[in-house]
Write an enzyme that holds these catalytic residues in place. Structure first.
Site, short mmCIF file in Angstrom:
data_model
loop_
_atom_site.label_atom_id
_atom_site.label_comp_id
_atom_site.label_asym_id
_atom_site.label_seq_id
_atom_site.Cartn_x
_atom_site.Cartn_y
_atom_site.Cartn_z
N HIS A 169 69.82 71.46 -69.65
CA HIS A 169 69.18 70.20 -70.03
C HIS A 169 67.75 70.48 -70.49
O HIS A 169 67.11 71.41 -69.99
CB HIS A 169 69.10 69.24 -68.83
CG HIS A 169 70.39 68.57 -68.49
ND1 HIS A 169 70.89 68.50 -67.21
CD2 HIS A 169 71.27 67.89 -69.26
CE1 HIS A 169 72.03 67.82 -67.20
NE2 HIS A 169 72.29 67.44 -68.44
N CYS A 256 66.56 65.21 -61.42
CA CYS A 256 67.87 64.57 -61.65
C CYS A 256 68.44 63.88 -60.41
O CYS A 256 69.43 63.16 -60.51
CB CYS A 256 68.87 65.54 -62.25
SG CYS A 256 69.15 67.00 -61.28
N1 GLY Z 1 75.86 70.06 -62.09
C1 GLY Z 1 75.02 69.28 -62.89
C2 GLY Z 1 75.59 69.07 -64.22
O1 GLY Z 1 76.09 70.03 -64.76
O2 GLY Z 1 75.62 68.01 -64.79
#
Ligand code: GLY
Length: 261
Positions: A169, A256
């Site tokens: 991300h 997150c």
């Molecule tokens: N484990 C977090 C994701 O890959 O979205």
């Protein structure tokens, strides 16, 4: 608009990890997190959020979605509205719709991402005036276009960034320190996307420390990154360090695990 809508928060939403979190998505074939330790670390994260001054809505675990503890990928919360996203990993498709009723309890305006693009909240970094949106394995051009047009209504100018391909991300490699300063890995900073901001580069070898999160007067930083800690303290930031070894095993970070607004 509050002066610093990018880090002044009074509320947050979290979701407890379910035992299925051990099946969470991860890049490569790393070891499973230990569920009990994950729970302990999540509780410490929650305590730190409360200490930072936010009132929490704690959602129960949901075994159906192993990655749902990473609640930030399913929505974006602004001051006056929430946006229901469309996470890009098939096992996470249903998470946003599942979250929608909770958002409706908190916001009079809940907006669905239009079209069929995909977008994970982990790919969006909001400052006071900009939304950095990273294209990634999870976030595509259609997702960018849809979000950028919504955010314009809320006075955010969106900036598209090609996230380097080995980064999950966009925010895996950066975080906001204050309204004008970003903590970013050398690799992400090298894209030039932060040219209007002061960048503090993550010390070499501590790239996993990049995903910080600023909440009111404090910056959450993963523990075990002594050079990052020293650098940020020297730069005047008030730090809270948290052990997130278990979320990290499934590519989870500090930002997150909550939605802040
Ligand atoms: N484990 C977090 C994701 O890959 O979205």
């Amino acid at each position: 608009m509050s002066k610093n809508r990018c880090f002044q928060f009074s509320r947050a939403i979290t979701r407890s990890p379910a035992p299925t979190v051990v099946d969470g998505l991860r890049d490569g074939d790393g070891s499973d997190p230990d569920f009990t330790t994950f729970q302990t670390q999540h509780k410490a994260y929650i305590a730190a959020l409360e200490k930072a001054g936010v009132k929490l809505t704690r959602l129960p675990q949901t075994a159906k979605f192993p990655d749902s503890v990473f609640i930030e990928d399913a929505a974006i919360c602004l001051q006056d509205a929430a946006i229901v996203l469309r996470p890009g990993a098939p096992s996470r498709f249903g998470e946003a719709e599942f979250l929608r009723p909770v958002l409706e309890q908190h916001f009079s305006k809940v907006i669905d991402l239009p079209g069929d693009g995909t977008l994970d909240g982990g790919d969006v970094l909001l400052t006071n005036h900009h939304a950095f949106i990273g294209l990634s394995e999870r976030t595509n051009q259609a997702g960018f276009d849809a979000l950028a047009s919504i955010l314009l209504q809320f006075d955010y100018q969106s900036i598209k960034v090609e996230t380097p391909s080995d980064i999950l991300h966009f925010k895996t490699d950066c975080g906001l320190l204050d309204e004008g300063t970003i903590f970013a890995t050398k690799k992400l900073a090298a894209t030039g996307c932060f040219s209007d901001y002061r960048v503090i580069e993550v010390p070499e070898g501590e790239e996993a420390a990049a995903n910080i999160v600023r909440i009111n007067d404090v910056v959450f930083l993963s523990s075990n990154y002594p050079n990052s800690k020293k650098l940020l303290q020297k730069s005047g930031y008030n730090l809270v360090t948290l052990d997130i070894s278990e979320p990290a095993k499934i590519d989870g970070g500090l930002s997150c695990m909550s939605l802040r607004f």
